[in-house]
Structure formats: structure tokens, C-alpha cells
Design a protein around this motif. Structure first.
Motif, mmCIF file in Angstrom:
data_model
loop_
_atom_site.group_PDB
_atom_site.id
_atom_site.type_symbol
_atom_site.label_atom_id
_atom_site.label_comp_id
_atom_site.label_asym_id
_atom_site.label_seq_id
_atom_site.Cartn_x
_atom_site.Cartn_y
_atom_site.Cartn_z
ATOM 1 N N ALA A 1 35.455 36.322 35.064
ATOM 2 C CA ALA A 1 36.846 36.355 34.863
ATOM 3 C C ALA A 1 37.229 37.281 34.001
ATOM 4 C CB ALA A 1 37.465 34.849 34.713
ATOM 5 N N PHE A 2 36.260 37.258 32.810
ATOM 6 C CA PHE A 2 36.783 38.180 31.579
ATOM 7 C C PHE A 2 36.465 39.523 31.944
ATOM 8 C CE2 PHE A 2 36.218 34.615 28.551
ATOM 9 C CZ PHE A 2 37.515 34.401 28.229
ATOM 10 N N LEU A 3 35.485 39.915 32.711
ATOM 11 C CA LEU A 3 35.142 41.024 33.283
ATOM 12 C C LEU A 3 36.035 41.675 34.317
ATOM 13 C CD1 LEU A 3 31.334 40.958 33.525
ATOM 14 C CD2 LEU A 3 32.452 42.135 31.682
ATOM 15 N N TRP A 4 36.685 40.740 34.960
ATOM 16 C CA TRP A 4 37.390 41.267 36.008
ATOM 17 C C TRP A 4 38.885 41.641 35.246
ATOM 18 C CZ3 TRP A 4 39.203 37.429 40.422
ATOM 19 C CH2 TRP A 4 40.072 37.816 41.395
ATOM 20 N N ALA A 5 39.117 40.626 34.333
ATOM 21 C CA ALA A 5 40.537 41.097 33.598
ATOM 22 C C ALA A 5 40.423 42.217 32.889
ATOM 23 C CB ALA A 5 40.672 39.710 32.699
ATOM 24 N N ARG A 6 39.183 42.846 32.521
ATOM 25 C CA ARG A 6 39.002 43.789 31.686
ATOM 26 C C ARG A 6 39.045 45.050 32.762
ATOM 27 N NH1 ARG A 6 33.413 46.283 29.653
ATOM 28 N NH2 ARG A 6 34.151 48.076 28.886
ATOM 29 N N GLY A 7 38.500 44.866 33.881
ATOM 30 C CA GLY A 7 38.587 45.843 34.943
ATOM 31 C C GLY A 7 39.945 45.897 35.553
ATOM 32 N N GLU A 8 40.910 45.044 35.547
ATOM 33 C CA GLU A 8 42.335 45.236 36.108
ATOM 34 C C GLU A 8 43.100 45.763 35.061
ATOM 35 O OE1 GLU A 8 44.039 44.108 38.911
ATOM 36 O OE2 GLU A 8 42.080 43.765 39.847
ATOM 37 N N GLU A 9 42.959 45.449 33.816
ATOM 38 C CA GLU A 9 43.609 46.292 32.794
ATOM 39 C C GLU A 9 43.493 47.506 32.558
ATOM 40 O OE1 GLU A 9 45.097 44.542 28.471
ATOM 41 O OE2 GLU A 9 42.597 44.737 28.616
ATOM 42 N N VAL B 1 46.861 40.912 40.404
ATOM 43 C CA VAL B 1 46.434 39.620 39.222
ATOM 44 C C VAL B 1 46.455 40.247 38.060
ATOM 45 C CG1 VAL B 1 44.456 38.118 38.802
ATOM 46 C CG2 VAL B 1 44.698 38.781 41.268
ATOM 47 N N GLU B 2 47.280 39.536 37.206
ATOM 48 C CA GLU B 2 47.447 39.904 35.621
ATOM 49 C C GLU B 2 46.132 39.689 34.812
ATOM 50 O OE1 GLU B 2 50.113 41.552 34.586
ATOM 51 O OE2 GLU B 2 51.032 41.580 36.571
ATOM 52 N N PRO B 3 45.695 40.547 34.050
ATOM 53 C CA PRO B 3 44.590 40.593 33.257
ATOM 54 C C PRO B 3 44.579 39.051 32.444
ATOM 55 C CG PRO B 3 45.388 42.731 33.329
ATOM 56 C CD PRO B 3 46.354 41.845 34.009
ATOM 57 N N GLY B 4 46.251 39.089 31.897
ATOM 58 C CA GLY B 4 46.060 37.751 31.016
ATOM 59 C C GLY B 4 45.681 36.365 31.897
ATOM 60 N N ALA B 5 46.301 36.304 33.064
ATOM 61 C CA ALA B 5 45.912 35.193 33.677
ATOM 62 C C ALA B 5 44.534 34.997 34.001
ATOM 63 C CB ALA B 5 46.611 35.197 35.114
ATOM 64 N N LEU B 6 43.985 35.879 34.133
ATOM 65 C CA LEU B 6 42.103 35.959 34.411
ATOM 66 C C LEU B 6 41.644 35.345 32.924
ATOM 67 C CD1 LEU B 6 41.732 39.186 36.416
ATOM 68 C CD2 LEU B 6 41.110 36.801 37.153
#
Length: 85
Positions: free
Chosen positions: A23-31, A55-60
Motif C-alpha cells: 500500500a505504501f509503495l502504491w501510494a508513492r507511485g500514485e503520488e 485512488v488518493e495517495p493519502g487513502a492508501l
């Protein structure tokens, strides 16, 4: 509770910790993708209207923290049950 049950509980805790890392890696990629997309656009329509939905990075990141919490609780409980038995 048998030793196998304790190990299964601890394994599930490890699985939740793995989900947290994902989830943290996915959030970083989305951001990074969102910031790059905004820097390449002349207008900021996507940023203002939030369309298309992403999908917002904060939610991830919040989901990642929840996964960490659940994972650590399961590992601690599994270890406690293993020590008691």
C-alpha cells in the motif's frame, strides 16, 4: 490453542505487514504519477474537478497504517499464545 494456530495467526500478521508495504509503495507511485501529470498539463482540470477518479495517495497510506496495526496485533497475540501454551 495449539502451536499451529499461533503460527497461523503470526503468519496472517506477516501477511498484513506485507500488504502495508504494498500500500505504501502504491501510494508513492500514485503520488509521483499525479504530480508528474499535473506538471505536464496546461490546465489543471483533473486536479480541480477530481475527474477521472483516482485512488488518493493519502487513502492508501491510511490503509497501510491500518494493515501495520492489524499485522502487529496479530503477531503479538500469536507470540503471546505461543508463550502461554
Amino acid at each position: 490453542m495449539s502451536h499451529l494456530d499461533s503460527f497461523i495467526m503470526m503468519g496472517l500478521g506477516g501477511f498484513f505487514l506485507l500488504l502495508a508495504v504494498i500500500a505504501f509503495l502504491w501510494a508513492r507511485g500514485e503520488e509521483l504519477g499525479l504530480n508528474y501529470g499535473l506538471s505536464q498539463r496546461r490546465d489543471l482540470r483533473e486536479f480541480i474537478t477530481r475527474w477521472p477518479m483516482r485512488v488518493e495517495p493519502g487513502a492508501l497510506r491510511v490503509g497501510g497504517w491500518i494493515f501495520i496495526t492489524v499485522g502487529l496485533v496479530l503477531i503479538i497475540l500469536g507470540g503471546a499464545f505461543l508463550a502461554i501454551d
